[in-house]
Design an enzyme around this catalytic site. Structure first.
Site, short mmCIF file in Angstrom:
data_model
loop_
_atom_site.label_atom_id
_atom_site.label_comp_id
_atom_site.label_asym_id
_atom_site.label_seq_id
_atom_site.Cartn_x
_atom_site.Cartn_y
_atom_site.Cartn_z
N GLY A 12 40.59 31.75 80.52
CA GLY A 12 39.33 32.45 80.68
C GLY A 12 39.45 33.94 80.90
O GLY A 12 38.59 34.54 81.55
N ASN A 14 39.07 36.28 78.66
CA ASN A 14 37.94 36.93 77.98
C ASN A 14 36.64 36.70 78.74
O ASN A 14 35.78 37.58 78.79
CB ASN A 14 37.82 36.42 76.54
N ARG A 66 34.74 11.77 67.61
CA ARG A 66 34.43 13.20 67.49
C ARG A 66 32.95 13.42 67.19
O ARG A 66 32.35 14.38 67.68
CB ARG A 66 35.30 13.82 66.40
N ASN A 108 32.40 34.70 68.08
CA ASN A 108 33.77 34.27 68.41
C ASN A 108 34.69 35.48 68.45
O ASN A 108 34.53 36.42 67.67
CB ASN A 108 34.25 33.27 67.36
N HIS A 110 38.60 36.42 67.79
CA HIS A 110 39.82 35.89 67.17
C HIS A 110 40.94 36.92 67.29
O HIS A 110 40.72 38.11 67.01
CB HIS A 110 39.57 35.54 65.70
N GLU A 181 40.81 42.59 72.54
CA GLU A 181 39.86 41.53 72.86
C GLU A 181 38.93 41.91 74.01
O GLU A 181 37.71 41.72 73.93
CB GLU A 181 40.60 40.24 73.20
#
Length: 208
Positions: A12, A14, A66, A108, A110, A181
């Site tokens: 965690g 980010n 799933r 998101n 990446h 990031e």
């Protein structure tokens, strides 16, 4: 006020960058309303609890298959009714039904310069291992909107990070986090919260 739900699988860092940026006023008009993790041992859940933010564990192991997990995850996010879903190191592929319901409202981070070192199998430390194996001189991070593809949504921002001669995957990962990031993701959230970006024809346009 932009209500965000942050999805995380691991430590965690980010998430912490987002929380710190909100406290420091670098992200404005934004509230983290919940943190979701697929991993019971994720430190991100504890980071959320320390801030009084609902920490929600949704492990695929708790569901028969799933598809059932995807349905439950979609239902939970819909119940939380965020304005934006932030994937901050979430190692679960987002189900198509969730992408559809939150079109251009999922982002998101990446750890590479997309389209390099992205897609199936490229996540976490594996990205940095491949970067070093390939011998590239510059890597970085990308923030993008999420669509039905894997790391294929409209790019919001990117930041380059130099690869140094004695880098290990772990050292490079830390530098990409610190220099890219933790800068890019809070800035993207603040831009969205304050109406500075929008998506038109699958491209991100800046509005001031």
């Amino acid at each position: 006020m932009l209500r965000i739900v942050v999805c995380v699988s691991g430590g965690g860092t980010n998430l912490q960058a987002i929380l710190d940026a909100i406290e420091q006023g670098k992200i404005t008009n934004t509230e983290v309303t919940a943190v979701i993790s697929n991993n019971a041992n994720a430190r991100a859940l504890e980071r959320a609890r320390l801030k009084g933010i609902p920490a929600i564990l949704m492990s695929p192991k708790e569901y028969p298959d799933r598809e059932a997990y995807h349905e439950a995850l979609t239902a939970k996010v819909c119940d939380l009714a965020p304005d934006l879903v932030v994937l901050a190191g979430f190692l679960v592929r987002i189900p198509p039904q969730l992408v559809e319901k939150f079109s251009n409202r999922i982002i998101n981070i990446h750890p590479s310069l997309i389209p390099s070192f992205c897609g199936v199998g490229y996540y976490g430390l594996k990205v940095h291992e491949k970067v070093l194996e390939r011998g590239v001189k510059v890597t970085g991070a990308t923030v993008h909107f999420v669509n039905e593809g894997m790391d294929e949504g409209p790019i919001i921002s990117q930041r380059a990070v130099e690869v140094e001669e004695n880098d290990t995957p772990e050292i490079l990962q830390r530098r990409v986090m610190e220099e890219a990031e933790w800068v890019l993701l809070p800035k993207a959230i603040d831009d969205i919260a304050n109406g500075r970006i929008r998506v038109v024809d699958n491209k991100v346009l800046r509005c001031g």
